[in-house]
Design a protein around this motif. Structure first.
Motif, PDB file in Angstrom:
ATOM      1  N   ILE A 157       5.839   1.321   0.343  1.00  9.51           N
ATOM      2  CA  ILE A 157       6.569   0.062   0.176  1.00  9.51           C
ATOM      3  C   ILE A 157       6.224  -0.457  -1.214  1.00  9.51           C
ATOM      4  O   ILE A 157       5.054  -0.504  -1.590  1.00  9.51           O
ATOM      5  N   GLU A 158       7.226  -0.835  -1.976  1.00 10.16           N
ATOM      6  CA  GLU A 158       6.974  -1.335  -3.331  1.00 10.16           C
ATOM      7  C   GLU A 158       7.506  -2.750  -3.485  1.00 10.16           C
ATOM      8  O   GLU A 158       8.717  -2.989  -3.393  1.00 10.16           O
ATOM      9  N   CYS A 159       6.609  -3.699  -3.687  1.00  5.47           N
ATOM     10  CA  CYS A 159       6.985  -5.085  -3.943  1.00  5.47           C
ATOM     11  C   CYS A 159       5.729  -5.832  -4.375  1.00  5.47           C
ATOM     12  O   CYS A 159       4.613  -5.364  -4.160  1.00  5.47           O
ATOM     13  N   ILE A 160       5.908  -6.969  -4.960  1.00  8.53           N
ATOM     14  CA  ILE A 160       4.770  -7.777  -5.395  1.00  8.53           C
ATOM     15  C   ILE A 160       4.180  -8.488  -4.183  1.00  8.53           C
ATOM     16  O   ILE A 160       4.889  -9.209  -3.473  1.00  8.53           O
ATOM     17  N   VAL A 161       2.899  -8.263  -3.919  1.00 13.99           N
ATOM     18  CA  VAL A 161       2.231  -8.894  -2.779  1.00 13.99           C
ATOM     19  C   VAL A 161       0.965  -9.628  -3.217  1.00 13.99           C
ATOM     20  O   VAL A 161       0.096  -9.931  -2.409  1.00 13.99           O
ATOM     21  N   THR A 162       0.862  -9.928  -4.502  1.00 19.62           N
ATOM     22  CA  THR A 162      -0.263 -10.734  -4.977  1.00 19.62           C
ATOM     23  C   THR A 162       0.123 -12.207  -4.942  1.00 19.62           C
ATOM     24  O   THR A 162       1.290 -12.559  -4.779  1.00 19.62           O
ATOM     25  N   GLY A 163      -0.877 -13.090  -5.078  1.00 21.19           N
ATOM     26  CA  GLY A 163      -0.608 -14.519  -5.037  1.00 21.19           C
ATOM     27  C   GLY A 163      -0.054 -14.932  -3.687  1.00 21.19           C
ATOM     28  O   GLY A 163      -0.482 -14.443  -2.635  1.00 21.19           O
ATOM     29  N   GLN A 164       0.927 -15.834  -3.687  1.00 17.73           N
ATOM     30  CA  GLN A 164       1.449 -16.342  -2.424  1.00 17.73           C
ATOM     31  C   GLN A 164       2.203 -15.292  -1.619  1.00 17.73           C
ATOM     32  O   GLN A 164       2.447 -15.464  -0.423  1.00 17.73           O
ATOM     33  N   MET A 165       2.563 -14.168  -2.259  1.00 21.96           N
ATOM     34  CA  MET A 165       3.232 -13.088  -1.522  1.00 21.96           C
ATOM     35  C   MET A 165       2.286 -12.363  -0.556  1.00 21.96           C
ATOM     36  O   MET A 165       2.728 -11.623   0.319  1.00 21.96           O
ATOM     37  N   ALA A 166       0.976 -12.594  -0.710  1.00 23.11           N
ATOM     38  CA  ALA A 166       0.009 -11.926   0.168  1.00 23.11           C
ATOM     39  C   ALA A 166       0.202 -12.315   1.631  1.00 23.11           C
ATOM     40  O   ALA A 166      -0.194 -11.569   2.537  1.00 23.11           O
ATOM     41  N   GLN A 167       0.831 -13.443   1.885  1.00 22.62           N
ATOM     42  CA  GLN A 167       1.048 -13.888   3.266  1.00 22.62           C
ATOM     43  C   GLN A 167       1.926 -12.922   4.052  1.00 22.62           C
ATOM     44  O   GLN A 167       1.883 -12.899   5.277  1.00 22.62           O
ATOM     45  N   TYR A 168       2.721 -12.097   3.354  1.00 25.54           N
ATOM     46  CA  TYR A 168       3.649 -11.208   4.040  1.00 25.54           C
ATOM     47  C   TYR A 168       3.069  -9.821   4.320  1.00 25.54           C
ATOM     48  O   TYR A 168       3.747  -8.984   4.940  1.00 25.54           O
ATOM     49  N   ILE A 169       1.856  -9.568   3.880  1.00 28.03           N
ATOM     50  CA  ILE A 169       1.267  -8.233   4.075  1.00 28.03           C
ATOM     51  C   ILE A 169       1.183  -7.852   5.557  1.00 28.03           C
ATOM     52  O   ILE A 169       1.591  -6.742   5.930  1.00 28.03           O
ATOM     53  N   PRO A 170       0.661  -8.720   6.457  1.00 22.77           N
ATOM     54  CA  PRO A 170       0.604  -8.321   7.875  1.00 22.77           C
ATOM     55  C   PRO A 170       1.973  -7.991   8.460  1.00 22.77           C
ATOM     56  O   PRO A 170       2.109  -7.056   9.263  1.00 22.77           O
ATOM     57  N   THR A 171       3.006  -8.735   8.060  1.00 24.34           N
ATOM     58  CA  THR A 171       4.348  -8.476   8.574  1.00 24.34           C
ATOM     59  C   THR A 171       4.884  -7.151   8.056  1.00 24.34           C
ATOM     60  O   THR A 171       5.487  -6.366   8.806  1.00 24.34           O
ATOM     61  N   LEU A 172       4.645  -6.856   6.777  1.00 26.03           N
ATOM     62  CA  LEU A 172       5.066  -5.561   6.223  1.00 26.03           C
ATOM     63  C   LEU A 172       4.322  -4.418   6.900  1.00 26.03           C
ATOM     64  O   LEU A 172       4.912  -3.368   7.188  1.00 26.03           O
ATOM     65  N   ASP A 173       3.034  -4.609   7.158  1.00 24.18           N
ATOM     66  CA  ASP A 173       2.261  -3.587   7.872  1.00 24.18           C
ATOM     67  C   ASP A 173       2.855  -3.328   9.252  1.00 24.18           C
ATOM     68  O   ASP A 173       2.942  -2.182   9.707  1.00 24.18           O
ATOM     69  N   PHE A 174       3.247  -4.391   9.934  1.00 22.43           N
ATOM     70  CA  PHE A 174       3.811  -4.270  11.275  1.00 22.43           C
ATOM     71  C   PHE A 174       5.107  -3.451  11.255  1.00 22.43           C
ATOM     72  O   PHE A 174       5.294  -2.541  12.070  1.00 22.43           O
ATOM     73  N   TYR A 175       5.986  -3.750  10.333  1.00 21.74           N
ATOM     74  CA  TYR A 175       7.283  -3.081  10.296  1.00 21.74           C
ATOM     75  C   TYR A 175       7.214  -1.668   9.716  1.00 21.74           C
ATOM     76  O   TYR A 175       8.126  -0.865   9.934  1.00 21.74           O
ATOM     77  N   SER A 176       6.172  -1.362   8.950  1.00 24.63           N
ATOM     78  CA  SER A 176       6.142  -0.082   8.225  1.00 24.63           C
ATOM     79  C   SER A 176       5.088   0.896   8.736  1.00 24.63           C
ATOM     80  O   SER A 176       4.897   1.947   8.123  1.00 24.63           O
ATOM     81  N   ASN A 177       4.408   0.561   9.833  1.00 26.99           N
ATOM     82  CA  ASN A 177       3.301   1.414  10.299  1.00 26.99           C
ATOM     83  C   ASN A 177       2.226   1.551   9.221  1.00 26.99           C
ATOM     84  O   ASN A 177       1.632   2.611   9.036  1.00 26.99           O
ATOM     85  N   LYS A 178       2.027   0.472   8.483  1.00 24.86           N
ATOM     86  CA  LYS A 178       0.991   0.398   7.456  1.00 24.86           C
ATOM     87  C   LYS A 178       1.161   1.445   6.352  1.00 24.86           C
ATOM     88  O   LYS A 178       0.191   2.052   5.896  1.00 24.86           O
ATOM     89  N   LEU A 179       2.404   1.639   5.930  1.00 30.14           N
ATOM     90  CA  LEU A 179       2.621   2.446   4.727  1.00 30.14           C
ATOM     91  C   LEU A 179       1.896   1.787   3.550  1.00 30.14           C
ATOM     92  O   LEU A 179       1.711   0.569   3.529  1.00 30.14           O
ATOM     93  N   PRO A 180       1.486   2.573   2.552  1.00 29.97           N
ATOM     94  CA  PRO A 180       0.883   1.962   1.360  1.00 29.97           C
ATOM     95  C   PRO A 180       1.830   0.942   0.732  1.00 29.97           C
ATOM     96  O   PRO A 180       3.029   1.211   0.589  1.00 29.97           O
ATOM     97  N   ILE A 181       1.291  -0.231   0.418  1.00 35.33           N
ATOM     98  CA  ILE A 181       2.085  -1.258  -0.261  1.00 35.33           C
ATOM     99  C   ILE A 181       1.728  -1.221  -1.742  1.00 35.33           C
ATOM    100  O   ILE A 181       0.584  -1.454  -2.122  1.00 35.33           O
ATOM    101  N   VAL A 182       2.710  -0.903  -2.559  1.00 39.06           N
ATOM    102  CA  VAL A 182       2.507  -0.713  -3.988  1.00 39.06           C
ATOM    103  C   VAL A 182       2.983  -1.957  -4.724  1.00 39.06           C
ATOM    104  O   VAL A 182       4.160  -2.311  -4.672  1.00 39.06           O
ATOM    105  N   SER A 183       2.063  -2.653  -5.382  1.00 37.44           N
ATOM    106  CA  SER A 183       2.387  -3.857  -6.147  1.00 37.44           C
ATOM    107  C   SER A 183       2.241  -3.506  -7.625  1.00 37.44           C
ATOM    108  O   SER A 183       1.135  -3.442  -8.158  1.00 37.44           O
ATOM    109  N   MET A 184       3.368  -3.242  -8.298  1.00 33.97           N
ATOM    110  CA  MET A 184       3.323  -2.533  -9.570  1.00 33.97           C
ATOM    111  C   MET A 184       3.325  -3.399 -10.821  1.00 33.97           C
ATOM    112  O   MET A 184       2.733  -3.021 -11.829  1.00 33.97           O
ATOM    113  N   VAL A 185       4.042  -4.527 -10.821  1.00 37.39           N
ATOM    114  CA  VAL A 185       4.260  -5.221 -12.091  1.00 37.39           C
ATOM    115  C   VAL A 185       3.833  -6.681 -12.019  1.00 37.39           C
ATOM    116  O   VAL A 185       3.820  -7.303 -10.962  1.00 37.39           O
TER     117      VAL A 185
END
Length: 576
Positions: free
Chosen positions: A293-321
């Motif tokens: 999964i590629e998206c920015i999850v730093t700062g206030q976006m960190a709140q969505y990490i558990p939800t992304l983990d739930f929907y993706s079976n904990k695929l690696p979340i890549v925060s690139m830029v």
């Protein structure tokens, strides 16, 4: 407009950071020294030491009059030696104020360069795991540009990029790197766009190796759209025809070409997977070859990490830029790092970067260059750009975590002014996210998951207290959210328990802070909040749910949707 990018370029840049930064400053000052803004400090000189001695460190209000003059039709050389061809607009979600910044094609090139470098790094780390012909299902969005009084285009950073020749003529376009054609990305109707992104992604499910968006919120929005439209999407694939309500003809024709005709077998698979009661792992079930999964999850976006983990079976979340409307900053050279460990390597060829220690005590002489920062220390970024920002305080607090060759790497800590306070305490973004992580662990014992939050300090009565707005969603698709009073009161306590010693003393010993409150809001509330910000000129692609609310208008949107209230029933323990 095109630009060739290779990974070896990154090695050269980061190895020679000091010389490149000196060259960038020299180029910027040579270009801009005779502008009305800089001439009063430099008298036409491009000397670095004179620049550091005479040019003040400024915030937006200091340069706003100059920017508005150009926007209103005065010549570019009020603030920039280069021709200003457009303005980019911030979303207003970080500080509550929409800001505009002058740019030209070089800004677009910088953004395109950053995205190209990040794509190469991602490909390098995942190339041994994916088919070389794989594609990203990228939820990218555009919106109609507006105009300044002088007639120059005004839009978000990403709209500026998508509307540019750089994007339209990019070399990677020939490789069809996205499942969606450009017509879907450029569609100004975001509802039609997200539907078509999903339709294109589903019809090419066996080719999808990554799922991406600019920010995590946009991915959650796409999953919500999938939950609403999956039956219709399946019907489109079964018949080979796009729904009639997709009225953007360029978009519709391009998507129809990708569908290619009826595919009842694929429609059956989609219906089977989406009919499951639980949508846990839906991303990997619908797109079995997805590896990240590629998206920015730093700062206030960190709140969505558990939800992304739930929907993706904990695929690696890549925060690139890492970037902003003011400038592009850096790239993550270690995509496999955990979201909480992400650091960004600054690109020294983009702007001239300085760093103000957070404990500077108004001594601006403590500012250091990019290569002068110290490991472990905290700084606020100061930017000098090609387009008229000179020693401009960005407002982000960063920590130096290491070096890539000779270039420092930074962890995003928080926005400078995003804090809660009702007394003498200062609860930062980092404190809030730490508390949220603890509270969501408590929430896991229920049938609900957190899909959106924001907060504010309520001082309308004494003692003042913190208020958190939570939007909850049932883990199973057809279930109704059941509000467990004990669980939500314990969530209140978990938040408070994570705050610092001063908060706990004022709350537990002195009674000058009241019990923390969670207000549960209706489902869809945070979509309404997003629509509010977009109506004020924001962009879906760059939207970030504001972590803290500081305007009565925004507060009214939330208060109108409150369905239940819960308070902490015990005081947090004092730190002894």
């Amino acid at each position: 407009m095109s630009l060739s990018v290779e990974l070896k370029d990154l090695e050269v840049l980061t190895t020679n950071a000091k010389q490149i930064q000196d060259d960038v400053l020299k180029e910027i000052l040579t270009l801009n020294a005779n502008t009305e803004y800089l001439k009063r400090f430099l008298d036409g000189s491009s000397d670095k030491e004179l620049f550091k001695k005479n040019v003040p460190v400024v915030s937006y209000n200091d340069v706003k009059p100059y920017i508005e003059r150009v926007a209103n039709g005065e010549p570019s050389d009020v603030i920039s030696g280069g021709t200003i061809t457009r303005f980019v607009q911030s979303t207003g979600t970080s500080g509550g104020i929409h800001k505009i910044f002058p740019v030209n094609d070089k800004y677009i090139e910088n953004l395109g360069y950053l995205l190209a470098v990040s794509s190469l790094i991602t490909s390098k780390h995942f190339s041994d795991k994916v088919d070389e012909k794989g594609k990203k299902m990228a939820f990218l969005y555009n919106r109609l540009e507006s105009k300044t009084p002088s007639g120059l285009a005004l839009s978000s950073s990403f709209t500026s990029y998508f509307m540019s020749d750089y994007f339209k003529n990019r070399s990677s376009k020939c490789n069809s790197e996205y499942t969606s054609p450009d017509q879907v990305i450029l569609c100004p109707d975001n509802n039609q766009s997200v539907y078509c992104h999903l339709l294109c992604g589903l019809s090419q499910r066996e080719k999808v190796v990554g799922v991406s968006a600019t920010f995590a919120h946009a991915l959650i929005k796409a999953i919500n759209a999938l939950q609403i439209y999956w039956k219709e999407l399946s019907s489109n694939i079964r018949s080979g025809h796009v729904s009639e309500w997709i009225t953007d003809l360029d978009c519709k024709n391009a998507v129809s070409a990708i569908l290619g005709g009826p595919d009842p077998e694929l429609a059956d698979v989609i219906e089977q997977e989406c009919s499951h009661k639980s949508w846990e792992g839906i991303i990997t079930r619908l797109w079995p070859k997805a590896k990240f999964i590629e998206c920015i999850v730093t700062g206030q976006m960190a709140q969505y990490i558990p939800t992304l983990d739930f929907y993706s079976n904990k695929l690696p979340i890549v925060s690139m830029v890492y970037g902003s409307s003011e400038s592009i900053f850096g790239v993550n050279v270690d995509p496999l790092s955990k979201p909480q460990d992400v650091s960004y390597t600054f690109l020294p060829n983009i702007s001239y970067f300085e760093f103000l220690p957070i404990d500077h005590e108004e001594d601006m002489n403590t500012i250091v260059d990019l290569v002068g920062v110290k490991l472990g220390c905290y700084y606020e970024t100061v930017v000098t750009s090609y387009f008229g920002l000179h020693r401009y305080l960005i407002g982000d607090i960063l920590q130096v975590t290491g070096f890539y060759n000779n270039t420092p790497q930074f962890r995003f800590v928080r926005r400078k002014n995003i804090v809660l306070s009702v007394n003498s305490e200062a609860t930062t973004e980092q404190d809030i996210l730490k508390g949220l992580a603890s509270a969501t662990l408590v929430l896991e014992s229920s049938n609900s998951m957190l899909t959106g939050f924001t907060c504010y300090a309520d001082i309308s009565s004494f003692p003042g207290h913190y208020v958190f707005y939570w939007e909850l969603k049932a883990k199973d698709v057809d279930d109704v959210v059941e509000l467990d009073e004990n669980v939500l009161e314990e969530c209140c306590y978990a938040l408070e328990e994570s705050f610092d010693a001063l908060y706990k003393r004022l709350r537990s010993k002195e009674g000058s802070i009241g019990a923390l409150e969670i207000k549960v809001v209706q489902q869809g509330t945070f979509d309404s909040l997003m629509e509010y910000f977009i109506s004020k000129g924001g962009s879906v692609a760059q939207y970030k749910t504001p972590m803290c609310i500081n305007s009565s208008e925004t507060l009214a949107v939330l208060e109108d949707k409150v369905i239940a209230r819960f308070y902490s029933q015990k005081s947090p323990p004092l730190n002894l």
